[in-house]
Design a protein around this motif. Structure first.
Motif, PDB file in Angstrom:
ATOM      1  N   SER A  13       1.322   5.047 -26.640  1.00 42.32           N
ATOM      2  CA  SER A  13       1.767   3.809 -26.003  1.00 42.32           C
ATOM      3  C   SER A  13       3.216   3.492 -26.372  1.00 42.32           C
ATOM      4  O   SER A  13       4.040   3.180 -25.498  1.00 42.32           O
ATOM      5  CB  SER A  13       0.847   2.657 -26.407  1.00 42.32           C
ATOM      6  N   CYS A  82      -0.807  -1.775 -19.574  1.00 41.98           N
ATOM      7  CA  CYS A  82      -1.414  -2.585 -20.640  1.00 41.98           C
ATOM      8  C   CYS A  82      -0.334  -3.293 -21.464  1.00 41.98           C
ATOM      9  O   CYS A  82      -0.472  -4.485 -21.771  1.00 41.98           O
ATOM     10  CB  CYS A  82      -2.281  -1.705 -21.546  1.00 41.98           C
ATOM     11  N   ILE A  87      -2.335  -6.302 -22.872  1.00 43.67           N
ATOM     12  CA  ILE A  87      -3.697  -5.798 -23.071  1.00 43.67           C
ATOM     13  C   ILE A  87      -3.680  -4.830 -24.245  1.00 43.67           C
ATOM     14  O   ILE A  87      -2.874  -3.898 -24.275  1.00 43.67           O
ATOM     15  CB  ILE A  87      -4.203  -5.078 -21.804  1.00 43.67           C
ATOM     16  N   ASP A  88      -4.552  -5.046 -25.202  1.00 44.56           N
ATOM     17  CA  ASP A  88      -4.710  -4.119 -26.322  1.00 44.56           C
ATOM     18  C   ASP A  88      -5.756  -3.085 -25.900  1.00 44.56           C
ATOM     19  O   ASP A  88      -6.950  -3.399 -25.867  1.00 44.56           O
ATOM     20  CB  ASP A  88      -5.163  -4.877 -27.572  1.00 44.56           C
ATOM     21  N   PRO A  89      -5.337  -1.861 -25.543  1.00 49.49           N
ATOM     22  CA  PRO A  89      -6.313  -0.892 -25.045  1.00 49.49           C
ATOM     23  C   PRO A  89      -7.381  -0.527 -26.075  1.00 49.49           C
ATOM     24  O   PRO A  89      -8.529  -0.302 -25.709  1.00 49.49           O
ATOM     25  CB  PRO A  89      -5.479   0.329 -24.658  1.00 49.49           C
TER      26      PRO A  89
END
Length: 105
Positions: A13, A82, A87-89
């Motif tokens: 990420s 995300c 958004i915290d995957p």
């Protein structure tokens, strides 16, 4: 720089974010909210195209490397999406998917 042989989701990420910034700067791309979703859709279409070509249901040829490259694009674009929307995957996967592995109460 990433030096370990295995990448964590957080490392992918973070690296995707840095690479996306470089790419956007180089090509003067304005990455608004819609861009992240539309780009994810574009990459998913390219993965579908590689899949169809590999299964002899699409024009042209593809290799397994093409399929892997397109899957990597989808993964990285999903992580960028995300990041864009906070958004915290890891947390989302734990809540939505891994909860199925917990014993029923």
């Amino acid at each position: 720089m990433i030096t370990s042989s295995r990448l964590t989701l957080a490392e992918v990420s973070d690296a995707s974010g840095r690479i996306s910034d470089i790419y956007a700067g180089k090509y003067a791309i304005d990455r608004d909210d819609d861009w992240f979703l539309l780009k994810l859709q574009e990459e998913l279409g390219e993965l579908a195209q590689a899949h169809l070509r590999l299964s002899a249901r699409g024009r042209g040829e593809a290799t397994e490397q093409d399929r892997a490259d397109e899957a990597a694009d989808v993964l990285c674009m999903l992580l960028l999406y995300c990041r864009r929307f906070g958004i915290d995957p890891d947390a989302a996967v734990r809540r939505k998917w891994l909860s199925w592995l917990e014993p029923a109460a």
